[in-house]
Design a protein around this motif. Structure first.
Motif, PDB file in Angstrom:
ATOM      1  N   ALA A   1       0.824  -1.211   0.000  1.00 50.96           N
ATOM      2  CA  ALA A   1       0.000   0.000   0.000  1.00 50.96           C
ATOM      3  C   ALA A   1       0.859   1.262   0.000  1.00 50.96           C
ATOM      4  O   ALA A   1       0.543   2.244  -0.677  1.00 50.96           O
ATOM      5  CB  ALA A   1      -0.940  -0.003   1.205  1.00 50.96           C
ATOM      6  N   LEU A   2       1.963   1.240   0.765  1.00 52.35           N
ATOM      7  CA  LEU A   2       2.849   2.400   0.788  1.00 52.35           C
ATOM      8  C   LEU A   2       3.504   2.627  -0.565  1.00 52.35           C
ATOM      9  O   LEU A   2       3.630   3.773  -1.025  1.00 52.35           O
ATOM     10  CB  LEU A   2       3.910   2.204   1.871  1.00 52.35           C
ATOM     11  N   LEU A   3       3.927   1.548  -1.206  1.00 54.18           N
ATOM     12  CA  LEU A   3       4.537   1.689  -2.525  1.00 54.18           C
ATOM     13  C   LEU A   3       3.530   2.222  -3.542  1.00 54.18           C
ATOM     14  O   LEU A   3       3.858   3.097  -4.367  1.00 54.18           O
ATOM     15  CB  LEU A   3       5.094   0.339  -2.984  1.00 54.18           C
ATOM     16  N   ALA A   4       2.300   1.714  -3.496  1.00 54.25           N
ATOM     17  CA  ALA A   4       1.271   2.207  -4.416  1.00 54.25           C
ATOM     18  C   ALA A   4       0.971   3.677  -4.162  1.00 54.25           C
ATOM     19  O   ALA A   4       0.762   4.456  -5.105  1.00 54.25           O
ATOM     20  CB  ALA A   4      -0.007   1.371  -4.268  1.00 54.25           C
ATOM     21  N   THR A   5       0.953   4.080  -2.882  1.00 59.93           N
ATOM     22  CA  THR A   5       0.714   5.486  -2.562  1.00 59.93           C
ATOM     23  C   THR A   5       1.830   6.378  -3.082  1.00 59.93           C
ATOM     24  O   THR A   5       1.585   7.459  -3.629  1.00 59.93           O
ATOM     25  CB  THR A   5       0.565   5.656  -1.046  1.00 59.93           C
ATOM     26  N   LEU A   6       3.076   5.923  -2.917  1.00 62.90           N
ATOM     27  CA  LEU A   6       4.202   6.712  -3.398  1.00 62.90           C
ATOM     28  C   LEU A   6       4.180   6.848  -4.916  1.00 62.90           C
ATOM     29  O   LEU A   6       4.486   7.927  -5.461  1.00 62.90           O
ATOM     30  CB  LEU A   6       5.515   6.075  -2.947  1.00 62.90           C
TER      31      LEU A   6
END
Length: 332
Positions: free
Chosen positions: A50-55
């Protein structure tokens, strides 16, 4: 290692017992691959996608937009693939102009009116759902869900038909009720009338979210508290202020926070109704950024306005963030 000790067995003879000296305790979690360490890292591993997708989806566009806000980017630069850095000139142009501050003031007032109406009406409808019988509650919830699930542009088109100047249902009803001057009234011809249509549309779209979630919150209130309040002689209003409202306060804070964000960044409803007109009098900050950036093809200026819009939104929501954080600390 063992130590031999002499004693007496059951037959009366000497007996030898072996006593073990305690060795170092075995650590079940010893080693880098221990379950405890793996368990501690599991939440971070689950959050990583989720963090990678947000970034990727949010972080990079934000960085790119920030870079554009410091460039002189017009059609000439786009065609020639030129990068002209101009520092803070875009921000100076926006902040020193009177139009930006008028739009900021208009956006704040527009957001405040919408949020107050949405929260009041949504709260009343949610409390009504809690009072209704099963069949009427189901019927009302179906209507709310249908209004909530309708696509934004579809509902906006319906409102355009309702408030059309010549063949609109609203003008026809008002004419039949005796207001004959409203038969051909142009709802998008003035600032107040255009904002009236937009506010009605946004309230209609947003009330179902507040009402359904508030009703869900009321189902978590123990019935014993209402019984105790009635035994103490509390009326309907006293039961609401002493029992219902304290339980609903966290929900109201969170929902108000979400509605402020939702209304402040509303774009398709305002743009589809009249494109920020007439005479740019219904432009809010998102519309203003789009008109200046894409409409006038001053992409650097539009990027600067969008960044300033984010800052204004952060200032608006900071108060609610402090309230939510303070409430969480009090609960701990």
């Amino acid at each position: 290692m063992s130590v031999q000790t002499e004693g007496t067995d059951t037959a009366g003879g000497p007996a030898v017992h072996k006593a073990r000296t305690p060795g170092p305790p075995r650590d079940a979690d010893h080693g880098s691959g221990s379950p405890s360490r793996r368990g501690g890292a599991a939440p971070y591993l689950l959050l990583l996608p989720a963090l990678l997708a947000t970034l990727v989806l949010l972080g990079w566009p934000l960085v790119k937009n920030g870079m554009l806000s410091f460039q002189n980017l017009n059609p000439r630069q786009l065609i020639q693939h030129l990068t002209e850095w101009n520092g803070f000139d875009n921000y100076k142009e926006v902040l020193t102009g009177s139009d930006f501050w008028h739009v900021v003031e208009r956006s704040l007032v527009f957001t405040a009116i919408n949020v107050v109406l949405i929260m009041v009406i949504g709260t009343l409808v949610g409390l009504l759902l809690a009072r209704l019988g099963r069949r009427m509650r189901l019927l009302l919830m179906v209507g709310l869900v249908l209004a909530w699930a309708m696509p934004i542009l579809a509902s906006t088109t319906v409102y355009q038909w309702l408030f059309a100047q010549r063949f609109g249902v609203v003008n026809w009803v008002l004419d039949k009720l005796g207001w004959h001057s409203m038969a051909d009234y142009n709802w998008t011809g003035g600032q107040v009338s255009t904002f009236t249509v937009i506010i009605l549309l946004l309230v209609w779209q947003s009330v179902p979210f507040v009402a359904i979630n508030l009703y869900a919150a009321t189902t978590t209130i123990p019935r014993e508290l209402y019984e105790a309040a009635s035994l103490d002689g509390a009326g309907a209003w006293q039961s609401f202020t002493s029992v219902t409202f304290p339980f609903l306060r966290p929900f109201l804070y969170a929902t108000t926070f979400l509605e402020v964000i939702w209304i402040f960044k509303a774009f398709p409803q305002i743009f589809a109704i009249n494109e920020g007109g007439p005479d740019h009098l219904t432009e809010t900050l998102p519309i203003y950024a789009f008109v200046q950036g894409v409409g006038n093809q001053h992409f650097g200026v539009g990027a600067a306005i969008s960044f300033l819009t984010i800052l204004v939104l952060l200032v608006m929501t900071s108060y609610y963030l402090r309230m939510v954080l303070k409430q969480e600390e009090d609960e701990l």
